[in-house]
Structures are given as structure tokens and as C-alpha cells.
Write a protein that holds these residues in place. Structure first.
Motif: not given
Lengths: 93, 225
Positions: A54-58
């Protein structure tokens, strides 16, 4: 109900729900999604490796509750706004 | 019900995308047509999307000790049917994949299929049955929302079972395992979701029942001859 009181109640509801969503996201028990991921590990003997990340939480994982709160608050704002619009325009129908 | 990023093998991820995309495309066409014909439907469309946005943001603890979230797709299913709801669910799932690491882009097709298509389709079928049986609108909406929620999680269980069959018992045993995780946790949440959506519908009927009649959500009472 006059307009000002309605807006105040709406703002309180939005902030209240956003806070609730943040608290729930922060303190929630193990989610069913995580338990399902563990079960996949059991079924495959730990052999399955996710092939994408997953791109991850900003800004980092610690911002996730805040973003859940933003989601809840934005959704409730639209919901209340639309119901308010309808209520105001019912006499024109 | 979100299947996490990379947790479906590429074949299954592609298959669920292939099944979901035509429905999403049809949903976009339906939205354009509906809004083109009647601008008053825009607030209803926004309400349907807002329900999904709000309810799917709440990670609620359940009786099993796990937490999960409602789907909120029942309102869209009642008002516009599964195709339009699939578009609304896609928007929410993209937000969650992009900003919350919840779900994922490789599993977006599977998640849209379960939450945006299969769940709402099951709910919509229940709603039509209730309408034919002349069940009250709020009761029908409650049943629709609860069934859409449970059906979503059963579909996710099926998707995972197909991708990861158990060594003993195959897909069926695997389905029972995943359904045991998801469905039991979800039952109380589905009931709560049904009640919330039914209450808001009650208010919507009170303020603009005429628009709901135009969408055939409410029966138009025909005066006796």
C-alpha cells in the motif's frame, strides 16, 4: 428551527462524528481485515507474500485516525447539507 | 471487508477487475442519464455517496472482540440500484486505498465487486421483494441495508476462499473460515446500519417524498375509483 441554530447543531454533529471516527480508528480492537490476513498466512503455511505494498498513510501511520475523521466529517457535512437543502426547498415542490 | 494491498494473487485481482469494470462503466452512464433528466436527483446521489463515506469510516467494535465497519451501500442500492452504487463505492475505496492504506489498488476490483456490486445487488433484490410483498418502506430499507452489508462480507469471504483454498476441505472449508471471521462480527453492525439508514429515510420521506416517488422508491398511492 432557525437557520443559525441548525448550522450550530450541524457543526456539532460533524465535529462529534469526526472525533468518534478518530477515536474508533485509534483504539479499535483487531480488525477483521487483519484477522483475514493472518488466516491467509495460516492457510498457505506462511508462504504467501503480498506482491504489492500500500502507498501508506500520508505523513505516517499516526495520521490514519485523523484521515478517518476527515472522511467521516466530510461525509456527514454532505449528508446534512443535502438534507438541509431538501428541507429548505420542499415548499417549491 | 477490504482485502489488503497485494493480498490477492494477480490472476484473481485481474479477474475481479474484469468483472467490476463493466458495471462501474454502466453506473457512470446511468448517473449521467439520471442527472441529465432530473437535476433534483443530485442531492440524493450525494446523500447515497455520503452514507458510504460516513459509515465506512467508522471502525466499530463487535461482539466477537474484533472490529469492523458498516458499508453504507444500502441507501444507494434502494435509490439507484447496484450499478450507480458501484461508482459511489469506487470513489470511497479509492480514497481509503490512497490515504488510509486501507484496501489497495491491486485489490480495488475485488473490493468494488464485493462492496459496490454484490452487496448492493443482494440488498436491491431484497428491496424489490419487500416492495412486491407490500412491506412498509422503512422496514424494506432496513432489510436492504442489513442484507447489503452481510452480503458484502460473504462475497469477500468467497473471494478469499477462491484464492486461498484450504489444503483439507478446499474452497468450502476456506469459505467457512473466512465467513466465520467476517460474518459473525458483521451481524450486529449490519443491524445498526439498517436502523440508521431506515431512520434517515423516514426523514427523507417526510421532507421530499415526491422525489422518492419519482424514483419508484415509494409507491404512488392510486386513489380508489
Amino acid at each position: 428551527m432557525n437557520r443559525t441554530l441548525g448550522v450550530v447543531i450541524g457543526v456539532v454533529l460533524v465535529l462529534g462524528l469526526a472525533t468518534l471516527a478518530m477515536l474508533l480508528a485509534d483504539r479499535a480492537a483487531t480488525g477483521t481485515d487483519d484477522r483475514a490476513a493472518e488466516k491467509i498466512g495460516d492457510l498457505t503455511g506462511g508462504a504467501y507474500e503480498p506482491w504489492a505494498q500500500a502507498p501508506g498513510v500520508p505523513g505516517g501511520e499516526q495520521n490514519a485516525p485523523l484521515l478517518f475523521g476527515v472522511q467521516a466529517g466530510a461525509g456527514l457535512t454532505v449528508l446534512l447539507g443535502c438534507l438541509w437543502y431538501w428541507r429548505e426547498h420542499r415548499s417549491e415542490a | 471487508m477490504h482485502i489488503m494491498e497485494g493480498f490477492l494473487p494477480p490472476f484473481w485481482a485481474a479477474l475481479w477487475f474484469a468483472l467490476a469494470l463493466p458495471v462501474i462503466a454502466y453506473g457512470v452512464v446511468r448517473i449521467r442519464r439520471l442527472v441529465g433528466e432530473d437535476r433534483e436527483l443530485l442531492p440524493l446521489l450525494a446523500v447515497s455517496g455520503a452514507f458510504i463515506f460516513v459509515l465506512s469510516s467508522l471502525k466499530l467494535p463487535s461482539v466477537t472482540g474484533s472490529s469492523s465497519h458498516p458499508t453504507g451501500t444500502g441507501a444507494g442500492a434502494v435509490l439507484f440500484g447496484p450499478a450507480v452504487t458501484s461508482v459511489l463505492a469506487t470513489i470511497v475505496l479509492v480514497y481509503q486505498a490512497l490515504f488510509l492504506a486501507h484496501g489497495g489498488f491491486t485489490t480495488l476490483g475485488a473490493n468494488v465487486f464485493s462492496m459496490g456490486i454484490a452487496g448492493p445487488a443482494a440488498g436491491y433484490a431484497i428491496y424489490r421483494i419487500c416492495m412486491r410483498a407490500r412491506v412498509g418502506c422503512c422496514t424494506a430499507v432496513f432489510a436492504t441495508a442489513a442484507v447489503a452489508d452481510i452480503a458484502t462480507y460473504l462475497t469477500t469471504s468467497t473471494q478469499l476462499a477462491l484464492a486461498f483454498p484450504a489444503t483439507t476441505g478446499g474452497v468450502t472449508a476456506s469459505f467457512l473460515t473466512f465467513a466465520g471471521i467476517f460474518a459473525l462480527t458483521q451481524v450486529p453492525l449490519a443491524i445498526v446500519e439498517g436502523l440508521v439508514i431506515a431512520l434517515v429515510f423516514r426523514y427523507m420521506i417526510a421532507i421530499r417524498g415526491d422525489v422518492l416517488e419519482r424514483l419508484h422508491v415509494l409507491r404512488r398511492e392510486v386513489p380508489a375509483p
